[in-house]
Each structure stands twice: as C-alpha cells, then as structure tokens.
Design an enzyme around this catalytic site. Structure first.
Site, PDB file in Angstrom:
ATOM      1  N   PRO A  17     -76.981  53.998 -61.532  1.00 28.68           N
ATOM      2  CA  PRO A  17     -77.396  52.637 -61.880  1.00 28.68           C
ATOM      3  C   PRO A  17     -77.866  52.541 -63.324  1.00 28.68           C
ATOM      4  CG  PRO A  17     -79.024  53.688 -60.452  1.00 28.68           C
ATOM      5  CD  PRO A  17     -77.869  54.623 -60.539  1.00 28.68           C
ATOM      6  N   CYS A  18     -77.535  51.436 -63.976  1.00 26.71           N
ATOM      7  CA  CYS A  18     -78.001  51.179 -65.347  1.00 26.71           C
ATOM      8  C   CYS A  18     -78.672  49.819 -65.346  1.00 26.71           C
ATOM      9  CB  CYS A  18     -76.824  51.162 -66.325  1.00 26.71           C
ATOM     10  SG  CYS A  18     -76.009  52.747 -66.489  1.00 26.71           S
TER      11      CYS A  18
END
Ligand code: SAH
Length: 780
Positions: free
Chosen positions: A379-380
C-alpha cells in the site's frame, strides 16, 4: 473517500499526445568565426544500389530531402574512419550530455548532405528512471551501464563526436566476473529498453524460442503455482487467505518484521541444518547436551519442552523487537505458552536445533534463491488525494509509502525468479510518477528485467473499470512475462498519467480485433436473492438459477474452476451463497435510502431525487428554500448537509443508486452510501459483500472471514481475479521459457476466455482518443 475513486470519475477531456522521444542531434559546426573548424567529411566506399535497397528499405516517414541517393560503408570525419555498427557519441542540445548511438547507415541525401542513422542507447536517466533516482541511498546504478533502445533516426554526419567502446555483457554474468569484463570498455549494455510498457529486457537471444502453440497447451494443462507463504498485517485478511489457501504458511505480521525474520532464519538454517545429513562436529550440539539431564533444575527455572513457532517482533508488547520463539513449557499446557527472545534460549540449543531442522524440512519460511515468484500490492497511502500532508518532494520519506521500499527489500533479499507488484495508478501520477519509477529503478539496479503496464479490470470481463498499475520483474536467466491483452470491451473512465502513457495494456491503435461486449451489473448480480438492509446470516441458498454465463461460471466449485488450493478435495458446502450481507445502514440512512427512487435516470438516482433538493445554475445542488426542510422520523433532515455540500454541490454520488445497465468505476473498501454510488438497483440497501466480490471476479466459493466491514476491505483491496488469472497465464508461459521476441503483450487464447458475450469488432480499444483524461485530483 479514496483517491482512486475520484480520479476515475470521468471529467475533462484533455487529450494526451504520446510524446515520442525523437533524438535530434545538434550540429557541431560553428559558423565562420567560431573556434571549431568545419569538419572534413569524406564518404567512403559506396554500396551498390540493389544491396542498399535490400539493407535499408525506404521508410515512408522519412523527410523528402533526407531520402538517400547513395549509401556508404564507411565515412571519414577529420581523419577518423567510422564504420557501420560502430558506437559513437553524438552531439546533443546545448546543456545535454552527448547522445550515444550505434551506426546502422551512412548515406548522402537528395539534398547532397551527408547523414548517418543510428540506433540509440539510453543511459539510465534517459529511461523512465529519472535522474533523481540515481542518487538514492538504498540502491545504485552503474554509470557505465546503458540500454539499447529500439529507437532509430538519421542525423547529419557532422554531429558525430567520437567513437565510444560499448560491449555487450551477458545479463547472467556473476557479480564477481563483471568488473573484469567491463574494465576495458567505456560503456556496457546487458538489456534493451523500450518506452512501450517501460520495458527493460534481455536482448533477443535468437534461438530457443519454443513453439508457442505447444506451450500454450502445456500451460493450460495445469502447471501449478501454489502460494507457499503469505504476509499481511491485517488478521482478518490472513484468516481469509488461510481459509482459501489451507496449505499456505500465512503470517500475520508486518512485512518489515517478516524481512528481518527471514534474514535471521537463513542464519539459523546455515547454523543448524546440515547439508546431506552428515553430522558436522562443529554444529553438532547433541554431544554436549545437558538439557535432558535428570538433575533437578535450580529453583525459579522452567524447562523448555518444545519450540512451536518463530517470529521477529514483539508479540508480548514489551519494548524490544527481536527474534522470538514460542515456547511450550515442560509440565505446563498451551495457556502458559510464551514468546521468548532467542538469547534466553541459549540453555537449550537442542530445542532450537530441532525446531530449525523441522522448519527447514517443512519449508516454513522462504530462503534466498529458493523462491519462484513474489507478488504483492504494497500500500502507498501517502499518495492518496485526501492526504493533505503528501510529501511531493520526497514521497519515499512518507512513512505511509514505506511498504514499497520493504517490498523491494524483500525482493532484494530473496531474489525470486519473478516479481509481480500491483498498485494504484497514482504511483505513476503522484510527483511525476516518482514511486513507479523508484520501483522500476530498484528492479533494474538489482539486474532484473522489468516491464510496467496499466491494466483495466473491466477489459478482462467484469462490470467494473478499475485501472491498476502492474510491474513485472524477471531474473536475467528467465523470460520476462508479457501483459495479456484485453478480452472485453469496457466503459472507459479515468485518466492516464502522461509519463507512462505508453504503458496502458491495450491493442495497438492500428490493429483490428474482436472484443467481447462490456459486461454490465445485470450480468454479474441479477440472479441473487432479495435481502433487506439488516441481514444477519452470512450463509444462505441461491434460490434461483443463474441467468447469465458470468453467473453460471462464478458459481462453479473449486474443482471445476481448476483451483487446486485445496489439493483437489474441497470440503465446503456447495450451492450455498456466502457473505451475502450488506453493510447495515443506521435507521436514518436506511430511511433516506428508501426515498431514493428505483429507476433508470439520466443522471442516475441519488440524493438529488430527495424532496427539498433542487439543482441550481451549473447543476449545483442546493436546498429548496421554498419548502420547509423535510425531516426523518428521528427529527434529522432527510437530506443531510454533507450530501449537498459534497464537492461543492457538484456531485451526484451521495446516496446514488446503481442501475442494471451500468458498470461501477471501482469497487472500494468502504460500503457507506454517503459519497459513492453503491445502492442496489431495486433493493433498499447497499451492495452486499458478495455482490462486490462478484464485481471483483471472486468465485462464489471464495469465502471471506471477519466482521462485515473487514470483508468489504478485503474485497476492495484485492486485485480483480480475472486480471490476476490473465497475468498468471502470462507468467506460466514465461516460466516455461516461451518467448517471442519484440512483443510486450500477448493475446489470450480463445479457450482461456469463458464468455457468451457477443463480440464487437474494434479497430482499437481506443487509446488515447476515447480515454477520458482529467486533472489529477478532484477536490472530492
Ligand atoms: N494483493 C492483495 C491486496 C493487497 S492490499 C489482494 O489481491 O488481495 C494491501 C494489504 O497490505 C492490505 O491487506 C493491508 O492489510 C496490508 N498491509 C498494510 N501495511 C502492511 C505492513 N506493514 N505489513 C504487511 N502488510 C501490510
């Protein structure tokens, strides 16, 4: 609300031209009074006309005056002789470093000027890996390394600066051998580079390409890829994974702790596991074993009976994270088990040895060099449009984007044969695509081949758009996988980041091909029973037969779906509908939803259809002040203020109802109807977990574990199953060595596509012409 969802609401139509890099060399000659004298150019031996026409056929995009009247084999510039295939520096623009090219042609133009054509080499910073990425602390690029591109054009001979010695290096060369091999050249190359799908790939080897037809059959006839280890910080996601992949080692921990763990595990294995089972006196701890001695233990000491598990971290929530073992104490039951740091176990080396040997035998953790594929979606969240503190200058400094680094660190440590990373398209948009470039840069610096593509889930047979970025990596000894071409048409939404516009996985604009018609909501969920807003049961019967091919297929059991995660014997109940529960709306929202008409409306039915709302100038929603505000039973307003003010009154999403002939932009992780269109077409509730799962292509047998909200999260976070399946097919081919050079994409075989959808003939999927382009983030 998630950025992706916003970004995909089609707005704006700014078209994007594919900026094709065309290198135009600068002339070196300085006018009369300049320092530099005019080059002395003497053309060498001419090439006979028929041979020249064969070797250098005229291309239609050549400018008229640059058409060749005669070709030459050599040219003498200022007493230096240049030959075909020589590598040269070529004068670039004023502040640019010289270009680098391989000469493929010398000719005199119709205008009597002398030209050469060359194929360009790119330095790392000339690729999508930007200059910034050359100065990272966690990886470096060799400044002597260049990449051979497929770009070629003609320039005046006077732009040639000098020769440069470039050698080709076998990409599989060991790191030890490399310094010697490249000691005597100016530059070297081991891979090609192409802007199309940002591809870094081994150069075509020329032989060994297996017959595609044969291998297709082989791949389809069931090569198995099994998930051996999985890591997620979310315990419910882990529970779902374990439920559906019972033979996987599922680890509920932080990826960064997992990395530390596998590093220490490798050390333990080296210490305790003997190769070929011959006992090495140095590591044989059984000879000086005092653990089993029958002497009474000093008071206050407990004896370790068995070690049960290992982790890196801090399960006891003390202060120190370290390698820990789960201990079963002698004379105590499981309720006394505790996690003990390895230092505290020095008194029982035999127990540690036993555990490591068994764990090694059972493959409980991956070891470097022994992994086939690492796949994941780190995830970013630091790039979300809602994160006001986004770090545009250095997105990697943002703790919320750290998982990308951790993912690449795991790849770096384990060196799998293949890597597949998925992410939101924002990693290619935010800060000029810095994070996407970073990921590519890491792979290329690790000597992986790499290819980047943006795939739209709907194009593989779903009534959902959902565009995502995928990055392949492959060791130089393997064939780099291609991107599977679309099989279905889709309703297009969203934007394509400029820098990566050549990475959208689609048919070439010029090709005519057949796609299946776009799927609609009706195709996916019209067979499912009617349920209310409050649905406590998560298992029920189907009640109705499937109405469409999609429904028939999505109901298949594991065996018929050829899913061997259960190794063939799936004990789950058939013909049951799981997770068919909607998020239960509170009384107020439920009452609001009951007032949203169930109809096909031009703009869709939503809060604007509620009494007391009117559309003002520019279609801005506002309260109708001519009538008293309508109240709910609770006394709260029927139309909440947040619905009116959402996106300054411009949105039609709050309490939006889907219709049967629509597709959804993107299934997200939340199910609240306040700012997204998620109401069922004919029932007063949001889509159930199962309905969302179907829009993501999860087979109905795939059960989700956890509270309802957690199930929505798992479904919304997932890679759409048909996309993953198509990528798996590509991987299977590459794994078996199928490589037809020069193609970044592959066509899926008919037998792979199950669909009764009519085909539509298209001359292209329509990029970029009908791809809707919009500004990066709407203020929603
Ligand atoms: N590829 C998956 C979805 C990935 S979504 C699929 O197709 O189903 C990203 C996942 O990363 C989420 O499940 C989240 O729980 C997990 N995650 C977030 N931070 C993490 C961390 N530090 N370590 C491990 N997992 C993490």
């Amino acid at each position: 609300m998630e950025a992706e969802e916003l970004a995909e609401e089609g707005k704006g139509t700014e078209e994007e031209s594919i900026a094709k890099r065309r290198r135009t060399a600068a002339t070196r000659v300085v006018n009369g009074d300049g320092d530099e004298s005019v080059d002395r150019i003497v053309l060498g031996e001419p090439v006979p006309g028929d041979e020249a026409r064969r070797r250098w056929p005229e291309s239609s995009d050549e400018e008229e005056e640059m058409k060749a009247r005669c070709h030459y084999k050599t040219v003498n510039v200022n007493d230096e002789i240049y030959r075909l295939d020589d590598d040269v520096y070529v004068k670039a623009g004023p502040d640019e470093e010289n270009y680098i090219g391989r000469i493929s042609e010398f000719f005199e133009g119709i205008n009597r000027a002398s030209y050469f054509s060359c194929q360009w080499f790119f330095r790392t910073e000339d690729t999508v890996i930007s200059e910034k990425l050359l100065k990272m602390h966690d990886h470096t690029h060799d400044h002597k390394r260049v990449f051979l591109s497929n770009e070629k054009n003609a320039n005046l001979i006077e732009c040639i600066v000098s020769k440069v010695k470039i050698i080709h290096v076998d990409p599989n060369m060991t790191p030890e051998a490399k310094p010697h091999a490249i000691s005597d050249c100016d530059l070297y190359y081991d891979m090609s580079y192409s802007d199309a799908y940002s591809t870094f790939e081994n150069l075509p080897a020329g032989c060994g390409a297996m017959s595609t037809g044969l291998s297709l059959g082989f791949a389809l006839s069931g090569k198995n890829l099994e998930t051996s280890w999985a890591v997620d910080i979310n315990k419910y996601a882990c529970a779902s994974l374990k439920h559906n992949h019972p033979y996987s080692q599922v680890r509920n921990e932080k990826a960064e702790d997992f990395l530390a763990l596998i590093q220490q595990w490798d050390t333990l294995c080296k210490k305790y596991v003997q190769k070929n089972d011959t006992t090495d006196p140095d590591t044989d701890v059984s000879s000086n074993d005092d653990e089993d001695a029958n002497e009474p233990l000093p008071e206050g000491t407990f004896e370790v009976e068995e070690l049960l598990d290992v982790c890196y971290g801090d399960p006891n929530s003390t202060v120190k994270t370290s390698l820990r073992f789960k201990v079963r104490w002698k004379g105590y039951d499981a309720s006394y088990d505790s996690w003990e740091p390895i230092d505290g176990l020095s008194g029982c080396p035999n127990r540690v040895k036993e555990f490591v040997e068994k764990g090694h035998r059972e493959n409980i953790l991956p070891l470097p060099g022994a992994v086939d594929v690492i796949c994941g979606g780190p995830p970013c969240q630091g790039i979300s449009g809602f994160n006001r503190f986004r770090k545009c200058n250095d997105p990697l400094k943002d703790e919320k984007n750290k998982q990308l680094i951790v993912f690449m660190d795991i790849v770096d440590y384990l060196r799998p044969k293949y890597v597949l990373m998925e992410n939101v398209v924002d990693i290619l948009k935010f800060a000029d695509g810095f994070l996407g470039s970073y990921a590519l840069s890491r792979l290329v610096a690790m000597n992986y081949q790499a290819r980047l593509g943006m795939m739209t889930a709907g194009r593989y047979g779903l009534p959902q758009f959902r565009m995502r970025a995928f990055l392949w990596g492959a060791l130089p000894s393997m064939v780099l996988p291609k991107f599977p071409l679309p099989t279905h048409d889709v309703v297009v939404r969203g934007i394509v980041p400029k820098k990566f516009s050549q990475s959208v996985v689609t048919y070439d604009e010029a090709t005519t091909h057949c796609l299946r018609k776009a799927l609609l909501l009706f195709d996916a969920i019209s067979d499912l029973p009617k349920v209310g807003n409050d649905q406590p049961k998560d298992v029920m019967g189907y009640r109705r037969a499937p109405k469409t091919e999609f429904q028939r297929r999505i109901r298949l059991n594991r065996k018929d779906m050829q899913d061997y995660s259960f190794r063939g014997n799936d004990p789950s109940e058939e013909d049951k509908l799981f997770d068919y529960q909607p998020l239960k709306l509170n009384k107020d929202d439920y009452e609001r939803v009951q007032h949203i008409p169930s109809k096909k409306a031009s703009q869709g039915a939503n809060f604007r259809d509620l009494k007391g709302v009117k559309s003002g100038p520019n279609n801005i929603a506002e309260l109708d002040t001519n009538i008293p505000r309508v109240k709910l039973t609770s006394g709260k307003p029927l139309v909440p203020n947040y619905a009116i003010s959402f996106v300054n009154g411009k949105s039609s999403k709050p309490f939006g109802r889907l219709w049967w002939d629509e597709t959804v932009p993107t299934v997200v992780t939340r199910a609240e109807p306040h700012n997204q269109i998620i109401l069922h077409p004919s029932q007063d509730r949001v889509l159930t977990v199962r309905e969302n799962a179907r829009l993501q292509g999860f087979p109905d047998y795939y059960r989700l574990i956890g509270p309802v909200k957690q199930k929505y999260i798992q479904v919304g976070n997932a890679v759409a199953v048909p996309v993953a399946r198509a990528l798996g097919f590509s991987l299977g081919l590459a794994y078996q060595g199928v490589s037809d050079v020069d193609q970044a994409v592959l066509k899926l075989p008919e037998s792979f596509i199950y669909s009764d959808q009519e085909k539509v003939v298209k001359s292209s999927v329509g990029f970029p012409g009908d791809e809707v382009v919009e500004s990066e983030h709407l203020g929603e």
